[in-house]
Design an enzyme around this catalytic site. Structure first.
Site, short mmCIF file in Angstrom:
data_model
loop_
_atom_site.label_atom_id
_atom_site.label_comp_id
_atom_site.label_asym_id
_atom_site.label_seq_id
_atom_site.Cartn_x
_atom_site.Cartn_y
_atom_site.Cartn_z
N GLY A 113 0.82 -1.22 0.00
CA GLY A 113 0.00 0.00 0.00
C GLY A 113 0.85 1.25 0.00
O GLY A 113 2.06 1.19 -0.22
N ASN A 114 0.22 2.39 0.22
CA ASN A 114 0.96 3.65 0.28
C ASN A 114 0.29 4.59 1.29
O ASN A 114 -0.74 4.25 1.87
CB ASN A 114 1.07 4.29 -1.11
CG ASN A 114 -0.29 4.60 -1.69
OD1 ASN A 114 -1.00 5.47 -1.22
ND2 ASN A 114 -0.67 3.85 -2.73
N TYR A 115 0.88 5.75 1.50
CA TYR A 115 0.45 6.65 2.58
C TYR A 115 -0.72 7.57 2.23
O TYR A 115 -1.08 8.42 3.02
CB TYR A 115 1.61 7.53 3.02
CG TYR A 115 2.70 6.79 3.75
CD1 TYR A 115 2.43 6.12 4.93
CD2 TYR A 115 4.00 6.76 3.25
CE1 TYR A 115 3.43 5.44 5.62
CE2 TYR A 115 5.01 6.09 3.91
CZ TYR A 115 4.72 5.44 5.10
OH TYR A 115 5.71 4.78 5.76
N SER A 116 -1.31 7.43 1.05
CA SER A 116 -2.38 8.37 0.67
C SER A 116 -3.53 8.36 1.69
O SER A 116 -4.01 7.29 2.08
CB SER A 116 -2.92 7.98 -0.71
OG SER A 116 -4.07 8.73 -0.98
#
Ligand code: CTP
Length: 403
Positions: free
Chosen positions: A210-213
């Site tokens: 995943g990512n930090y968005s």
């Protein structure tokens, strides 16, 4: 807050224990630069003093048709004419009955009869009362006359009972107010599809790439589109954010799911704004069982490319496409490349390392690049304001498009 600034809101408060929450609503509306006039029933004034409201709004609050008779009698006429919107929060069962019957027994029901402004009702009452056929019939009558409703919500009531009867949260009521004020705006009858959040690519049943968005930018675009009258659809990867009022929210997890939802929604849309941080890679194979630690000193996960949703979208001629370019270096150069390679009408270039522009921030500093080669650098502003500036461009792109 754009569509709230300078608007005249008349807030009618009626006799429910939830009346204290109306003070917070009056305060938030005043902070958003609305002019807020509070009118109350005598019953409401038993729960909360008019002084509380006049203190937060900086304007007189009226609790009876008869106190300061002449001033108030004139005031209710003037208020009912001047209002851009009449909000009733909280609205009791008695209030609904008076409105439905067209009775003018108190300042609130009288103003509701006199005004031609839209009316938004936020009911709050005991769940058994709300369920009662008499109350439901009044709600239906009012809806049929074009009155808007928000709530009541489900939850714990002051009586300790659980059920549907709670006044909606102030944030939700604010969303509903913005929605009603935005009817007939410059995106009326236009369908705007927005994506948000960071996709999650499953490794095994408990882990993902995943990512930090945070999703905040996309949620702001979807809300701002709604506030200009659009039919606003938000396709979002998992976020902590609550569904915005009157936005059609579609929750997805992975890049593949997002691609399918975007394709379906864009079949009949006017614009697509892709704020989502789509994972560029997904695990080559989905593992159906939890990967165990035993016997492994290291673990290699092989990743393969996800589809490029924006680039691959084979949409209708005339769909306006807006992309984001989240960059940590060579911002404008990379953004110019993406404008071309993704075939979009507008790219919003966003330096994610800049102060106040990172993931999760409430502000953003972006540059808008369009196909004509024009580049407009915006200052560091709130995400809702950034959203509004992007939508200003979408409005003119829709006007000049060829279909
Ligand atoms: N995007 C997309 N599908 C992907 C990746 C990105 O539709 N698989 C969209 C994003 O929503 C954004 C734009 O393309 O509107 C640019 O995304 P960004 O992550 O900045 O660029 P990438 O194309 O992923 O390139 P890179 O990560 O190499 O910068």
């Amino acid at each position: 807050m754009y569509n709230l600034t300078g608007r005249n809101i008349v807030l009618g408060v009626t006799g429910s224990i939830a009346a204290y929450k109306a003070a917070d609503l009056a305060s938030k509306l005043t902070q958003a630069e609305c002019s807020v006039d509070v009118i109350m029933t005598p019953e409401a004034a038993k729960f909360i003093a008019p002084l509380t409201f006049s203190s937060v709004t900086g304007r007189p609050a009226y609790a009876s048709m008869w106190d300061a008779a002449s001033a108030v009698t004139e005031a209710h006429v003037a208020l009912s004419r001047r209002a851009d919107l009449l909000v009733i929060a909280p609205a009791t069962a008695t209030t609904l009955a008076r409105f439905a019957a067209g009775s003018a027994e108190d300042l609130v029901s009288l103003t509701a009869l006199a005004t031609r402004a839209p009316i938004l009702i936020c009911p709050a009452m005991d769940p058994n009362m709300f369920e009662h056929p008499a109350v439901q019939a009044n709600v239906e009558t009012l809806k049929a006359r074009g009155v808007y409703f928000v709530g009541p919500d489900e939850g714990r009531l002051a009586s300790g009972q659980m059920g549907v009867g709670r006044l909606s949260e102030v944030e939700t009521v604010m969303g509903a107010i913005r929605f009603v004020l935005g009817r007939g705006g410059d995106l009326a009858a236009k369908k705007i599809v927005v994506t948000a959040g960071g996709t999650r690519e499953q490794i095994d049943p408990v882990r993902y790439v995943g990512n930090y968005s945070s999703g905040k930018m996309g949620f702001a675009v979807a809300a701002a589109a709604r506030d200009r009258g659009a039919d606003s659809v938000l396709i979002t990867a998992p976020t902590e954010l609550a569904d915005p009022y009157a936005v059609d929210v579609i929750r997805v997890k992975s890049a593949m799911e997002m691609r399918d939802a975007v394709a379906e929604q864009c079949a009949r849309a006017d614009a697509l704004v892709m704020t989502a941080a789509v994972a560029d890679y997904q695990p080559a194979e989905a593992i159906g069982e939890k990967i165990k630690r035993e016997g492994r000193d290291s673990l290699t996960i092989s990743l393969v490319r996800t589809p490029d949703i924006l680039k691959d979208l084979s949409a209708d001629e005339g769909l306006i496409k807006v992309g984001f370019a989240a960059e940590s270096n060579d911002l404008l150069e990379n953004a110019r490349k993406k404008l071309k390679s993704k075939g979009v009408d507008l790219i919003v270039a966003n330096d994610i390392t800049a102060e106040g522009s990172g993931f999760g921030a409430d502000t953003n500093q972006v540059t808008l690049l369009d196909k004509s080669g024009a580049e407009e650098e915006l200052p560091l502003i709130g995400k809702y304001e950034v959203a509004s500036r992007i939508l200003d461009r979408v409005v003119s792109l829709i006007e000049t498009r060829q279909r």
